[in-house]
Design an enzyme around this catalytic site. Structure first.
Site, PDB file in Angstrom:
ATOM      1  CE  LYS A  52      -3.739  -2.392   2.210  1.00 53.30           C
ATOM      2  NZ  LYS A  52      -4.618  -2.662   3.460  1.00 53.30           N
ATOM      3  CD  GLN A  96      -3.589  -4.342   6.568  1.00 56.36           C
ATOM      4  OE1 GLN A  96      -3.648  -3.244   6.156  1.00 56.36           O
ATOM      5  NE2 GLN A  96      -3.793  -5.245   6.009  1.00 56.36           N
ATOM      6  CG  ASP A 119      -9.378  -0.224   4.774  1.00 56.63           C
ATOM      7  OD1 ASP A 119      -9.228  -0.489   3.641  1.00 56.63           O
ATOM      8  OD2 ASP A 119      -8.651  -0.458   5.858  1.00 56.63           O
TER       9      ASP A 119
HETATM   10  N1  GUN Z   1      -6.648  -6.880   6.019  1.00 57.49           N
HETATM   11  C1  GUN Z   1      -6.822  -7.615   5.061  1.00 57.49           C
HETATM   12  N2  GUN Z   1      -7.395  -6.816   4.117  1.00 57.49           N
HETATM   13  C2  GUN Z   1      -7.385  -5.461   4.629  1.00 57.49           C
HETATM   14  C3  GUN Z   1      -7.997  -4.385   4.234  1.00 57.49           C
HETATM   15  O1  GUN Z   1      -8.352  -4.238   3.196  1.00 57.49           O
HETATM   16  N3  GUN Z   1      -7.864  -3.247   5.098  1.00 57.49           N
HETATM   17  C4  GUN Z   1      -7.585  -3.550   6.473  1.00 57.49           C
HETATM   18  N4  GUN Z   1      -7.749  -2.289   7.292  1.00 57.49           N
HETATM   19  N5  GUN Z   1      -7.259  -4.583   6.763  1.00 57.49           N
HETATM   20  C5  GUN Z   1      -6.948  -5.608   6.105  1.00 57.49           C
END
Ligand code: GUN
Length: 296
Positions: A52, A96, A119
């Site tokens: 990311k 996350q 998100d």
């Molecule tokens: N863990 C796995 N996929 C994601 C996501 O898209 N966002 C977040 N915050 N955690 C994740």
């Protein structure tokens, strides 16, 4: 069979974002800024976060990683969320997942300001999405929609089977594809996708096979390698594989790709399908939060 090439589509979307952000900066505006909170040392999470941050750099979004050890308390993490909610230099942030057992993901998600929730996982954003109100759409469902739109795969009147009922993928993608399109544009765009008949299946569903055999589009997000096999799909089906599993050191999805692909009209590979689209959606959501900031 046509591969739904998320890697290629995401690269195009990143180029569009890079252009838009360059124009903003040429007009004297600052760059958008995303903060990513990570707790502990989950290897998969560390990889996702690194990807990311790299993607942010490619489009000109400033990224800040905020790392905590796994023994951080829920109170301390809530204090950090509150700080980020109020930090005017941050347009959006994510925490996350997964979080350590002693921290409630619901409590943390609920504390995030929905306008910074890039998100799209806060109960407020999910609720607004369900009601068709302006919202930040969660990253993976947004990415799936963009992929379907890019390849001009219609959903109106189609039977979509979603396997998996997670808050991150299953529930929101089912709601989005079922909804009336809230913008009717002459050309097909992600906003005009919807109007599908959706069935949501999960680990307690009986006779998954006969349900899948009636599907025009199958979205699998169960985290179970080879869950979807060739005998479960009809000819000409579209398959979106959201699974990311490691088997014998190899990254695989939830679909028995080798045997299902020959029956499919369209199918996403893993890796290189939904994954890159999820990341680009996070970038799009960050730009959206940045743009809307002036309206607070
Ligand atoms: N863990 C796995 N996929 C994601 C996501 O898209 N966002 C977040 N915050 N955690 C994740």
């Amino acid at each position: 069979m046509i591969l739904l090439d998320g890697k290629k589509v995401a690269a195009e979307k990143r180029a569009e974002l890079r252009e838009t952000i360059a124009q903003l900066q040429a007009a004297g505006k600052r760059a958008p800024k995303l903060a990513i909170v990570i707790v502990g040392h989950n290897p998969a999470s560390e990889t996702y976060v690194a990807n990311k941050i790299k993607a942010c750099g490619e489009v000109g979004i400033e990224a800040e990683k905020i790392a905590f050890e796994a023994d951080i308390t829920e109170q301390q993490l809530l204090a950090e969320v509150s700080r980020l909610n109020h930090d005017a230099t941050i347009d959006g942030f994510i925490v996350q997942l997964p979080l350590p057992e002693h921290i409630s993901e619901t409590t943390i998600m609920s504390a995030i300001d929905r306008r910074k929730d890039v998100d799209g996982l806060t109960p407020e954003n999910v609720g607004r999405t369900v009601q068709g109100l302006p919202s930040i759409i969660s990253a993976t469902p947004r990415g799936i929609r963009e992929l379907l739109a890019y390849y001009q795969i219609p959903t109106e009147g189609r039977h979509v089977v979603v396997i998996g009922r997670s808050n991150i993928v299953g529930k929101p993608i089912a709601m989005l594809l079922m909804q009336r399109p809230y913008l009717s544009l002459p050309s097909m765009s992600a906003a005009s996708l919807g109007d599908a008949t959706v069935t949501i299946c999960h680990s307690k569903t009986r006779d998954l096979k006969s349900i899948c055999l009636t599907a025009d589009i199958i979205i699998v997000a169960a985290g179970c390698p080879k869950l979807l096999t060739a005998d479960m799909v009809k000819e000409g089906v579209t398959i979106i594989d959201v699974g990311i599993n490691r088997v014998d050191g190899k990254l695989v999805g939830d679909v028995d790709f080798e045997n299902v692909a020959p029956k499919a009209a369209y199918i996403t590979p893993v890796p290189g399908g939904v994954g890159p689209m999820t990341i680009v959606s996070l970038l799009q959501n960050t730009l959206q939060a940045y743009m809307l900031k002036g309206e607070r």
